[in-house]
Design a protein around this motif. Structure first.
Motif, PDB file in Angstrom:
ATOM      1  N   ASN A  10      -9.902  -9.569   0.551  1.00 36.74           N
ATOM      2  CA  ASN A  10      -8.806  -9.215  -0.336  1.00 36.74           C
ATOM      3  C   ASN A  10      -7.585  -8.813   0.480  1.00 36.74           C
ATOM      4  O   ASN A  10      -7.702  -8.440   1.649  1.00 36.74           O
ATOM      5  N   ARG A  16     -13.981  -1.764  -0.812  1.00 37.20           N
ATOM      6  CA  ARG A  16     -14.678  -2.370  -1.940  1.00 37.20           C
ATOM      7  C   ARG A  16     -13.731  -2.501  -3.129  1.00 37.20           C
ATOM      8  O   ARG A  16     -12.901  -1.622  -3.382  1.00 37.20           O
ATOM      9  N   GLU A  17     -13.871  -3.590  -3.868  1.00 36.98           N
ATOM     10  CA  GLU A  17     -12.949  -3.866  -4.964  1.00 36.98           C
ATOM     11  C   GLU A  17     -12.898  -2.732  -5.980  1.00 36.98           C
ATOM     12  O   GLU A  17     -11.823  -2.289  -6.380  1.00 36.98           O
ATOM     13  N   TYR A  20     -10.916   0.104  -4.671  1.00 38.43           N
ATOM     14  CA  TYR A  20      -9.482  -0.162  -4.630  1.00 38.43           C
ATOM     15  C   TYR A  20      -8.855  -0.042  -6.013  1.00 38.43           C
ATOM     16  O   TYR A  20      -7.829   0.632  -6.194  1.00 38.43           O
ATOM     17  N   TYR A  21      -9.451  -0.682  -7.001  1.00 42.32           N
ATOM     18  CA  TYR A  21      -8.875  -0.655  -8.346  1.00 42.32           C
ATOM     19  C   TYR A  21      -8.838   0.775  -8.888  1.00 42.32           C
ATOM     20  O   TYR A  21      -7.862   1.178  -9.527  1.00 42.32           O
ATOM     21  N   ASN A  28     -10.958  -2.997 -13.382  1.00 40.46           N
ATOM     22  CA  ASN A  28     -10.869  -4.455 -13.313  1.00 40.46           C
ATOM     23  C   ASN A  28     -12.198  -5.081 -13.708  1.00 40.46           C
ATOM     24  O   ASN A  28     -13.261  -4.620 -13.292  1.00 40.46           O
ATOM     25  N   GLY A  67      -5.622 -13.632  -8.558  1.00 43.75           N
ATOM     26  CA  GLY A  67      -6.020 -12.675  -7.542  1.00 43.75           C
ATOM     27  C   GLY A  67      -4.910 -12.454  -6.529  1.00 43.75           C
ATOM     28  O   GLY A  67      -3.722 -12.648  -6.805  1.00 43.75           O
TER      29      GLY A  67
END
Length: 321
Positions: A10, A16-17, A20-21, A28, A67
């Motif tokens: 990313n 980790r996604e 982050y979100y 997300n 993305g």
């Protein structure tokens, strides 16, 4: 943004996604949506700590996807209290279709619209104001979605550097298109049209250009014959039908845009029948107003978008039964 993003999954690096979100104040989700024309990859961005005041349905530009840096637009709107839904257009990102082949833009628009309308009519969103958002070529797709929609489906429209008028140096050669047309459609998917290096003309900030160029899902091949033929047709169709636009809208453009003509926005503003219409022109800014400008410029654009949508939500409210 880390320079090592080229080797990271990313743009923000290896965090980790979910982490982050959460750090951005949004939740997300990712899923696929079946349409008659193929499967779409979709994402949602829901504010974590704010009540949802309206929904926004976003479409990205040519060769891009929902993305990478495009989702920064989605995240910003979500932090203002809006539930954001986005879909990779057919032929883009993780959706079905030949990469960057837009031989039938009506079908491409209808596929995304089917997901947007499905979500727009679902609980808990069906009574909330709802807005379509389109950036660049996604602006053309968004306008087609608007034309395909039932009346009063959308509270308003937002366009960021929309593609309604192609610059002269981007227009496909009529001679070349005629020659390929003589091949009974066999050449329609060929990636052989001249590449005018659009990314370099779109991004002003050199560090952001590096990050955008490192998107592993970005299309980097030459434009396809059918794509350029169809974009030229759709631009003319939209110009011929500006007067059919009656919804409230905001359209924004940089005066130094080398990818889509600033007249795309000025002509829409002049010819649309909407009683509530707004135009913002940004002196010296390039094509990618939010993803590619220095932060101080991007923040001006985002501030204007926030003021506009906040005011329309307050003005029109829950006016849908």
């Amino acid at each position: 943004m880390p320079p090592e993003s080229e080797s990271s999954p990313n743009f923000w690096g290896d965090m980790r996604e979910e982490e982050y979100y959460t750090s951005q104040g949004v939740r997300n989700t990712k899923s696929y949506f079946e349409t008659p024309s193929g499967k779409l990859f979709t994402q949602s961005f829901i504010p974590l700590d704010l009540p949802v005041r309206a929904t926004v349905y976003m479409s990205h530009g040519y060769g891009s996807d929902t993305g990478w840096l495009f989702q920064k637009i989605c995240i910003n709107f979500a932090t203002w209290g809006y539930a954001v839904f986005a879909a990779d257009l057919l032929g883009h990102g993780r959706s079905d279709g030949l990469r960057c082949y837009l031989g039938d833009m009506e079908k491409v628009a209808a596929a995304s619209l089917s997901f947007f309308v499905h979500t727009r009519n679902s609980e808990p969103y069906r009574h909330l104001p709802a807005f379509l958002f389109g950036e660049s070529m996604g602006g053309a797709a968004t306008m087609l979605m608007y034309f395909q929609s039932e009346p009063n489906t959308w509270t308003g429209l937002i366009f960021s550097a929309p593609l309604f008028v192609m610059p002269e140096n981007m227009k496909p050669s009529k001679v070349r298109l005629f020659a390929y047309g003589l091949m009974f459609g066999m050449a329609d998917t060929w990636a052989v049209m001249p590449d005018n290096k659009m990314v370099g003309k779109a991004i002003k900030d050199p560090e952001k250009l590096k990050i955008i160029a490192s998107n592993p899902r970005r299309y980097t091949g030459p434009p396809r014959v059918g794509t350029m033929r169809e974009l030229a047709r759709v631009c003319q169709y939209i110009q011929d039908n500006f007067s059919k636009v009656t919804a409230p809208f905001l359209t924004v453009h940089g005066t130094a845009d080398g990818v889509t003509c600033p007249t795309s926005s000025t002509l829409l503003y002049e010819k649309a029948a909407s009683e509530d219409k707004s135009l913002k022109m940004y002196e010296g800014m390039y094509h990618s107003l939010i993803q590619g400008e220095p932060d101080e410029n991007a923040n001006v654009v985002l501030r204007d978008m926030k003021e506009w949508i906040d005011e329309r939500v307050a003005r029109y409210g829950q006016n849908r039964s």
